[in-house]
Design an enzyme around this catalytic site. Structure first.
Site, PDB file in Angstrom:
ATOM      1  N   GLY A  25      -2.602  -4.326  -9.309  1.00 50.67           N
ATOM      2  CA  GLY A  25      -3.541  -4.782 -10.310  1.00 50.67           C
ATOM      3  C   GLY A  25      -3.366  -4.096 -11.778  1.00 50.67           C
ATOM      4  O   GLY A  25      -2.361  -3.446 -12.083  1.00 50.67           O
ATOM      5  N   GLY A  26      -4.498  -4.378 -12.518  1.00 52.35           N
ATOM      6  CA  GLY A  26      -4.316  -4.240 -13.848  1.00 52.35           C
ATOM      7  C   GLY A  26      -4.279  -2.566 -14.012  1.00 52.35           C
ATOM      8  O   GLY A  26      -3.639  -2.021 -15.124  1.00 52.35           O
ATOM      9  N   VAL A  30      -0.882   0.295  -5.756  1.00 53.53           N
ATOM     10  CA  VAL A  30      -1.552   1.093  -4.476  1.00 53.53           C
ATOM     11  C   VAL A  30      -0.393   0.993  -3.221  1.00 53.53           C
ATOM     12  O   VAL A  30       0.000  -0.039  -2.805  1.00 53.53           O
ATOM     13  CB  VAL A  30      -2.792   0.578  -3.911  1.00 53.53           C
ATOM     14  CG1 VAL A  30      -3.277   1.335  -2.795  1.00 53.53           C
ATOM     15  CG2 VAL A  30      -4.049   0.543  -5.233  1.00 53.53           C
ATOM     16  N   ASP A 139     -16.644  -4.366 -11.041  1.00 51.83           N
ATOM     17  CA  ASP A 139     -15.438  -5.197 -10.481  1.00 51.83           C
ATOM     18  C   ASP A 139     -15.718  -5.696  -9.085  1.00 51.83           C
ATOM     19  O   ASP A 139     -14.535  -5.617  -8.435  1.00 51.83           O
ATOM     20  CB  ASP A 139     -14.078  -4.797 -10.911  1.00 51.83           C
ATOM     21  CG  ASP A 139     -13.002  -5.526 -10.863  1.00 51.83           C
ATOM     22  OD1 ASP A 139     -13.070  -7.063 -11.155  1.00 51.83           O
ATOM     23  OD2 ASP A 139     -12.167  -5.164 -10.509  1.00 51.83           O
TER      24      ASP A 139
END
Length: 985
Positions: A25-26, A30, A139
């Site tokens: 993601g941004g 991971v 988020d």
């Protein structure tokens, strides 16, 4: 931000072996990875290399780690640490959560409404825990929620989270950050956020779980256009059988105006559980515990250990020296586990009470229990707690141990639902008690990620209390880390040192702590029982019997730990003396001495540096320092001289390990020789006796330090055999380290040994002068020295000297490219060493056989010699020969066209050599030429990107991992060697 460049399966990130990518993601990538040191699977969240130099993103990663560390909840993924994993990249190491994301689950099929409410109940519980700690997630979305196979919900990714205590966003770059479709209107328009922002996202998730549809469908650009109204969710999709209160809750969570929005997720849980026929129990209370005035830093592993232990045992005692944080940990634990005790908890501080008789009264007073006529207070407490599930914390028990033990025994017998958590400098010695020794806060190695260590984080947080603008910088990080190490990571010491930043710079604090603990006194207004770290140690010292005090003072002479036998030697007691063992046991019990188990069959003891410093001052006050230091010197001189014959034998491995454990004591013994009438001679004997130890173990820096100190002592210039011997040692060490004094040292050794007619030392000096000449390319001079050394060795019938001279003549033949002659000489040297049963010398020249065989095209012999040497090098801990073996293995890999292996092995060799050789002396000229040629071929074969990755992976291997890579590469058939080196587990 740039593309995210991942690491392929099988690649290494620091000591983590990448298994596969889990997501990106941004904020980063991971990975599922294997921690090769602790042998566990973890989730590794890494900032991509393309943005690793962005201070804002690095700060965001650190902030996420701190926020996660401040929470410990079964529905929030646990953080194991924040580490630098190479090339300046940072990674959060987290619990690996098995299962699927809620997003994937909703895409697969609709959820039954009771299952949906169960998931959202756990989600509300986790996020509510964050809100209680002043943290807004910012988020929340199905992709950041994991459903485990057992039904446990885990909330992930706090990368955009922020604290709200001060009402301002910590990172302005996050102003508009979030995920469209789940962002609240105020978040999308860049307004300040609070817990109601998460409530909106929770409402979106709740709607989606129940309907299978997203509540809102904004795109990223639309989310930031504040005058574009978002259409209402499609309520026609709402399941008709869902209870009406849940529909009302969802509507109020999705209210655009946060002033009218549902505001608390705890009350939301009540609605969800009521709809399922469940209730939310009222929160159990904690009596006797005040609200902390400072934040709790780190200790996530210890908190988890205590929580787990309290589920198993009825009495758990946290032990450790004064100031190590036992009370603070107990306070944090009781707050976190109290929901598991329906009848609540009590925190009883026993520090102020003067004697044990008052312990039951203090507990009863805290609980509000009144005594009964004709019944003991202890029995009254037992009756009160008998039917309760309750947690009782007894804090600061060390001065009333007997009373605490008696009370605990009585209550545990009568109260099956009771758990007792005690804190003390020693255990209560109560039957069935589990002791959990508390270690100091974690300290990172010097210069490697020090700013992210728990100890440094605590220092910064406490320093901000007296100097709000205090921050860690490149200029002060070494000093702050040094302060934390100087106080052994003891929280009390760190906090007292941090309070001094109001008037001193960290560098000044560090300098003052080198010589005295006085700086760590608490302010005079502090009325606590232990006013400062020195006072805390003094209190424990005051509880000792005089014989134990004498032992405590004497043990301060050790550096880096000691054995029971060493303690007996410096105390002057008989071996296996029961009194010595009993007194040492008392020091361990009172947390003044720590026990280590380096191997299952070995026990060593040590003092924390702060405690040792206090004991040293007491030793001086008692006038015992000179006598104890003399015994220390004599003991370690005897140790060295007893070990020396075994270091050249067929089974030297255990002896090298024993010397390794006491290497700091050898340096201390040399230091203690200063001022002794025969100190120079003893220092020279210790250093000379350790000659093979310095060399085999790669401790050239330690050897250099000891030599410099000895040469500076009065009387060191005397023309003695001992001086001639250590000059030879000094010359060899200087040559390896790239020190230009190597030849002058050796020339003086040769001249002095000849003047004293000491042929064995002259033989050694000639041999080392020959090696120096090879390294500087003066081959004719080298041959003359080595021939003379060989002749002298044969004259005095020194077989080891003969073998060394033959081996170095082989090295001379190799650099002059006479590879067949080199191999023959190396082989003769190995066979000669084997005649006298010396493993270490044989290992050195087995490497020569391998290297020369490679250059005559005999790959199988080269491989065979490498296999033989690699396992012995690892057992010996021989870093110097290890680095040479890695260079040879790398050259062999390139010859066999396994270029990836070649890069990794060569990189591992240079990384290892850098631990003991100066930069300018990393490789001899001839070896450097071979290495450079091999590297050029590897770059051409792999390309720059492939080369850089392989080189980084090899550079990350530790000593054992690198040697195992050599062994595996060399022992397998050449055709099979196409995969990268193994991990280090």
């Amino acid at each position: 931000m740039g593309s995210l460049v991942g690491v392929s399966a099988g690649g290494m990130l620091g000591h983590y072996l990448v298994v596969r990518e889990l997501g990106r993601g941004g904020m980063g990538i991971v990975y599922l990875a294997r921690d090769t040191r602790l042998e566990r699977d973890v989730a590794l969240k890494v900032i991509p290399e393309s943005v690793a130099s962005d201070p804002a993103r690095l700060a965001r990663l650190r902030r996420e780690a701190k926020l996660l560390a401040s929470m410990n909840h079964p529905n929030i993924a646990t953080i194991h640490g924040l580490e630098e994993i190479g090339d300046g990249r940072q990674a959060i190491i987290m619990e690996l959560v098995e299962g699927e994301t809620l997003d994937a689950r909703l895409r697969r099929e609709p959820m039954a409404w009771d299952d949906a409410l169960a998931v959202c109940d756990q989600l509300a519980l986790a996020v509510g825990q964050a809100h209680e700690r002043g943290i807004v997630h910012r988020d929340l979305k199905p992709r950041n929620t994991i459903l485990s196979p057992s039904g446990v919900v885990k909330v992930l990714d706090f990368g955009l989270a922020s604290r709200t205590e001060r009402g301002a966003l910590e990172d302005e770059s996050l102003l508009f950050a979030g995920t469209p479709g789940y962002m609240s209107p105020e978040q999308a328009s860049g307004q300040p956020v609070d817990r109601r922002t998460d409530v909106f996202a929770f409402g979106c998730i709740l709607f989606e779980c129940l309907t299978g549809r997203r509540a809102f469908h904004r795109t990223a650009p639309e989310a930031r256009i504040t005058d574009m109204p978002e259409p209402d969710p499609d309520w026609s999709a709402w399941p008709p059988d869902v209870p009406e209160p849940v529909r009302d809750l969802t509507r109020r969570c999705l209210e655009p105006d946060r002033e009218h929005r549902w505001s608390d997720l705890r009350s939301a849980r009540e609605v969800l559980r009521s709809a399922r026929g469940l209730t939310v129990p009222s929160a159990p209370t904690i009596v006797g515990l005040t609200q902390p005035t400072t934040t709790f830093i780190g200790r996530s592993r210890e908190v988890a250990d205590v929580e787990q232990a309290l589920r198993r045992v009825s009495l758990l005692t946290l032990t450790g020296p004064g100031g190590c944080g036992k009370t603070r940990l107990a306070q944090e634990v009781v707050r976190r586990v109290v929901p598991s005790f329906p009848n609540g908890a009590a925190f009883v501080d026993l520090a102020p009470i003067p004697d044990g008789e008052r312990v039951p009264l203090e507990v009863a007073t805290t609980l509000g229990v009144r005594g009964r006529h004709g019944t003991s207070l202890t029995d009254t407490l037992a009756a009160y707690l008998q039917e309760k599930r309750f947690l009782l914390v007894l804090d600061n028990c060390e001065h009333v141990l007997g009373a605490c033990s008696d009370l605990a025994a009585r209550l545990r017998t009568a109260c099956p639902g009771l758990r007792i958590l005690a804190t003390s400098r020693e255990s209560l010695a109560s039957p069935g008690e589990q002791e959990l020794p508390l270690s100091p806060l974690g300290l990172m190695p010097e210069g490697v990620g020090a700013a992210s260590s728990e100890a440094v984080q605590l220092f910064v947080e406490r320093a901000k209390l007296v100097q709000p603008g205090f921050e860690i910088t490149e200029e002060n990080v070494s000093a702050v880390a040094g302060i934390c190490r100087q106080v052994d990571g003891i929280p009390l010491g760190i906090e007292l040192a941090a309070a001094r930043v109001k008037i001193l710079a960290p560098e000044q604090i560090w300098a003052k702590l080198q010589t005295s603990l006085r700086l760590l006194a608490a302010p005079t207004s502090d009325s606590s029982r232990h006013q400062g770290l020195e006072a805390a140690i003094a209190w424990s010292y005051g509880q000792l019997a005089e014989r134990q005090r004498k032992m405590f003072r004497a043990l301060s002479v050790f550096s880096g730990g000691w054995t029971l036998e060493a303690a007996e030697a410096i105390l002057g007691t008989a071996p296996d003396s029961f009194d010595t063992l009993e007194d040492l046991t008392q020091l361990v019990n009172k947390s003044l001495v720590t026990v280590d188990h380096p191997t299952p069959s070995e026990v060593r003891y040590r003092m924390l540096e702060t405690i040792r410093q206090f004991a040293t001052e007491e030793l001086r006050r008692a006038g015992e320092e000179e006598a104890i230091r003399t015994r220390h010197v004599n003991h370690y001189l005897e140790t060295v001289e007893a070990a020396a014959p075994h270091l050249v034998g067929s089974e030297p491995f255990g002896w090298f390990a024993r010397l390794e454990a006491d290497r700091e004591n050898f340096l201390a013994a040399v230091r203690y020789c200063e001022g002794m009438s025969d100190g120079v001679e003893k220092a020279f004997r210790i250093i000379g006796g350790l000659d093979r130890f310095w060399v085999r173990r790669g401790h050239f820096g330690l050897g250099h330090t000891a030599l410099e100190r000895a040469f500076a002592m009065p009387g060191a210039e005397a023309k003695t055999v001992h001086r001639a011997s250590v000059l030879c040692t000094a010359g060899f060490i200087a040559n390896v380290r790239g020190d230009p004094r190597s030849v002058p040292f050796l020339e003086e050794s040769l001249a002095l040994s000849r003047a004293l007619e000491h042929k064995p030392i002259a033989m050694r000096a000639l041999n080392s002068l020959g090696v120096c000449a090879i390294d500087r390319g003066d081959y004719s001079v080298a041959e003359a020295f080595l021939r003379e050394s060989l002749d002298l060795s044969r004259e005095i019938e020194d077989t080891r000297g003969v073998a060394n001279a033959l081996g170095n003549l082989g090295a001379l033949a190799f650099v002059t490219k006479d590879y067949e002659r080199a191999r023959a000489l190396f082989q003769e040297a190995v066979e000669t060493f084997r005649l006298v049963g010396e493993i270490g010398g044989a290992v050195t020249y087995l490497g020569g056989i391998s290297r020369s065989s490679l250059f005559v095209g005999d790959v199988e012999t080269a491989r065979g010699a490498l296999v033989q040497s690699a396992s012995m090098i690892e057992k010996l801990g021989d870093k110097r020969n290890g680095a040479t073996a890695l260079l040879t293995a790398g050259l062999l890999a390139v010859r066999m066209k396994n270029h990836r292996w070649g890069a990794q092995l060569l990189a591992a060799g240079e990384s290892l050599r850098a631990t003991f050789a100066a930069t300018g002396a990393l490789l001899a000229p001839s070896d450097k030429a071979l290495r450079d040629e091999a590297v050029a071929e590897i770059r051409k074969a792999l390309g720059e990107a492939g080369f850089d990755q392989a080189w980084a992976e090899g550079h990350a291997l530790d000593f054992q991992g690198a040697l195992r890579a050599v062994f595996e590469f060399a022992s397998s058939p050449p055709a099979a060697r196409t995969t990268p080196p193994p991990d280090q587990s």
